[in-house]
Motif scaffolding. Structure first.
Motif, PDB file in Angstrom:
ATOM      1  N   TYR A 226       0.910  -1.227  -0.128  1.00 62.46           N
ATOM      2  CA  TYR A 226       0.004   0.009   0.073  1.00 62.46           C
ATOM      3  C   TYR A 226       0.874   1.162  -0.101  1.00 62.46           C
ATOM      4  O   TYR A 226       1.616   1.354   0.875  1.00 62.46           O
ATOM      5  CB  TYR A 226      -0.855   0.000   1.208  1.00 62.46           C
ATOM      6  N   GLY A 227       0.672   2.135  -1.164  1.00 62.23           N
ATOM      7  CA  GLY A 227       1.365   3.510  -1.169  1.00 62.23           C
ATOM      8  C   GLY A 227       2.917   3.020  -1.319  1.00 62.23           C
ATOM      9  O   GLY A 227       3.804   4.248  -0.948  1.00 62.23           O
ATOM     10  N   GLU A 305      -8.544   1.246   3.339  1.00 65.71           N
ATOM     11  CA  GLU A 305      -7.424   2.266   2.978  1.00 65.71           C
ATOM     12  C   GLU A 305      -7.167   3.322   4.278  1.00 65.71           C
ATOM     13  O   GLU A 305      -5.910   3.567   4.647  1.00 65.71           O
ATOM     14  CB  GLU A 305      -7.902   3.388   2.017  1.00 65.71           C
ATOM     15  N   SER A 306      -8.027   3.385   5.282  1.00 65.13           N
ATOM     16  CA  SER A 306      -7.691   4.172   6.514  1.00 65.13           C
ATOM     17  C   SER A 306      -7.117   3.289   7.320  1.00 65.13           C
ATOM     18  O   SER A 306      -6.030   3.952   8.162  1.00 65.13           O
ATOM     19  CB  SER A 306      -9.165   4.581   7.110  1.00 65.13           C
ATOM     20  N   LYS A 309      -3.406   3.133   6.118  1.00 63.51           N
ATOM     21  CA  LYS A 309      -2.674   4.533   6.363  1.00 63.51           C
ATOM     22  C   LYS A 309      -2.051   4.481   7.750  1.00 63.51           C
ATOM     23  O   LYS A 309      -0.746   4.962   8.061  1.00 63.51           O
ATOM     24  CB  LYS A 309      -3.477   5.665   6.151  1.00 63.51           C
ATOM     25  N   LYS A 310      -2.710   3.889   8.851  1.00 66.76           N
ATOM     26  CA  LYS A 310      -2.229   3.841  10.286  1.00 66.76           C
ATOM     27  C   LYS A 310      -1.218   2.580  10.120  1.00 66.76           C
ATOM     28  O   LYS A 310      -0.040   2.977  10.877  1.00 66.76           O
ATOM     29  CB  LYS A 310      -3.149   3.407  10.987  1.00 66.76           C
TER      30      LYS A 310
END
Length: 333
Positions: A226-227, A305-306, A309-310
Motif C-alpha cells: 500500500y502506497g 485504506e484508512s 494508512k495507520k
C-alpha cells in the motif's frame, strides 16, 4: 706458635682469594659474541638487584618482539585494509599481546652477574631460534587451519552472498594467521619463508570479497503493498546493505520476493494485522534469506485504506529493522 702462624697464613690466603675480582662474563661485555643473532634472540638487562636485571631483560625481549611485529605487519595491514585501518590495527595489538606471552614463555636466562665496579646486576634473557620455532609452530598451524577452513568453504559455495560471508570470515582468520606468521618470521625467518604461498592467499581475500560484492544485484517482486511503503523500505534496506537494485529480473543475480497480507477482519470498523513474507532467492533457486514481519497490533478504520494508512508506515519501519538485522547476520556488514 706453629698453629698461630698457620692460622695467620690461612687468613692471608682467604683474604687474597676474596680480594681477587671475578672476571666479567663475555656476554656482559659483548652480548652478540655469545648470543649471535642468527642463532638467538636476546636482550641484556641491568639493575640494582638481581630481580631487577631479570625483569629488564624480560622487558627488553618483549619490546623487541612488539617493535618487530609492528614493523613487519605494516605491509600486511595495508594489503588487507578495506578502509578501516584503525579497527584492524587495534585487533593486531591484541593479538600481539597474546602471541607474545606464548612465545616468551620459552625464555632462558644466564646466571645473573654482579659487577662491583658499576655496582649493578646483569642478566641476559634469550631464545634459541630453532627450539622456539618448534615450540611455536603448532600455533601457526592452528591459525592456518582456521583460515583455510573458511577459505575452502567459500571456494565451494556457489551463491555469491554466502560466498562473500565466508570470505569475510576467512579474512578475520587470515589476519590472525598473518600475526602468527610475523612472530614466526622473527623467531626463524628461514623457516617462515615456507608459508609464502599462504601469505599470498590471505592477501588476495580483500579482492575476492569485492568481486563477490559486485554481484549483489537484486530485483524486487512485490505484491499487496500500500502506497509503496513496504517496497521503499525494502529497497532502501537492501541498498544500505550493499545490494544494487535492478530494474529487470534478467539483469539481477537475486530476486527479492515480498508478499504483503492485510489479514483483515470485521466490518465497520475493519481491523487489519498486516504481515510480510520476505525472501531473497538466487538464480539457482536457493533461498539466501527468509523472514516474516508481523505488525504488533491491529489497526482499525471504517475503510480498508484508512486502516492501511495507520498500519503500513509502522510495518515498513519494522521491516527495515528486521531485514537489516537478517542481512547483517549473514554477510556481516
Amino acid at each position: 706458635m706453629r698453629n698461630k702462624i698457620f692460622l695467620i697464613f690461612m687468613l692471608c690466603l682467604s683474604a687474597l682469594a676474596f680480594s681477587k675480582s671475578v672476571p666479567v662474563p663475555e656476554w656482559v661485555l659483548d652480548k652478540n659474541s655469545v648470543f649471535p643473532s642468527e642463532t638467538y634472540i636476546s636482550a641484556l638487562g641491568e639493575g640494582d638487584s638481581k630481580d631487577r636485571a631479570i625483569s629488564e631483560a624480560n622487558a627488553g625481549m618483549a619490546r623487541y618482539f612488539k617493535t618487530e611485529i609492528q614493523a613487519n605487519t605494516k605491509a600486511s595491514t595495508h594489503a588487507l585494509s578495506d578502509g578501516n585501518n584503525t579497527t584492524f590495527e587495534k585487533k593486531l595489538d591484541t593479538q600481539i599481546e597474546v602471541s607474545s606471552s606464548v612465545t616468551l614463555s620459552g625464555l632462558e636466562y644466564t646466571t645473573p652477574f654482579y659487577d662491583k665496579k658499576s655496582k649493578k646486576w646483569y642478566c641476559v634473557a634469550f631464545l634459541e631460534r630453532e627450539k622456539s620455532w618448534i615450540q611455536f609452530l603448532p600455533a601457526i598451524e592452528k591459525q592456518k587451519a582456521d583460515f583455510y577452513a573458511f577459505f575452502f568453504q567459500a571456494e565451494k559455495e556457489s551463491e555469491s552472498v554466502l560466498k562473500y560471508a565466508l570470505y569475510k570470515k576467512a579474512k578475520i582468520s587470515g589476519e590472525n594467521f598473518l600475526t602468527a606468521l610475523e612472530y614466526g618470521r622473527i623467531i626463524n625467518p628461514k623457516k617462515e619463508e615456507s608459508f609464502a604461498s599462504d601469505r599470498k592467499c590471505v592477501n588476495k581475500i580483500s579482492c575476492l570479497i569485492e568481486e563477490q560484492k559486485n554481484t549483489f544485484t537484486v530485483f524486487l517482486e512485490i505484491s499487496g503493498d500500500y502506497g509503496n511503503f513496504i517496497k521503499s523500505a525494502v529497497s532502501d534496506t537492501l541498498s544500505q546493505n550493499g545490494f544494487n537494485i535492478s530494474k529487470t529480473e534478467n539483469e539481477a543475480n537475486y530476486r527479492a520476493e515480498i508478499i504483503v497480507e492485510n489479514n483483515e477482519s470485521g466490518e465497520n470498523p475493519i481491523a487489519i494485522l498486516p504481515s510480510i513474507d520476505f525472501k531473497i532467492i538466487g538464480k539457482s533457486g536457493k533461498t539466501v534469506l527468509a523472514q516474516q514481519v508481523q505488525a504488533e497490533k491491529k489497526s482499525l478504520g471504517y475503510r480498508l485504506e484508512s486502516a492501511q494508512k495507520k498500519a503500513y508506515p509502522v510495518l515498513a519501519e519494522k521491516a527495515r529493522n528486521t531485514i537489516s538485522a537478517g542481512l547483517k547476520k549473514i554477510i556481516g556488514e
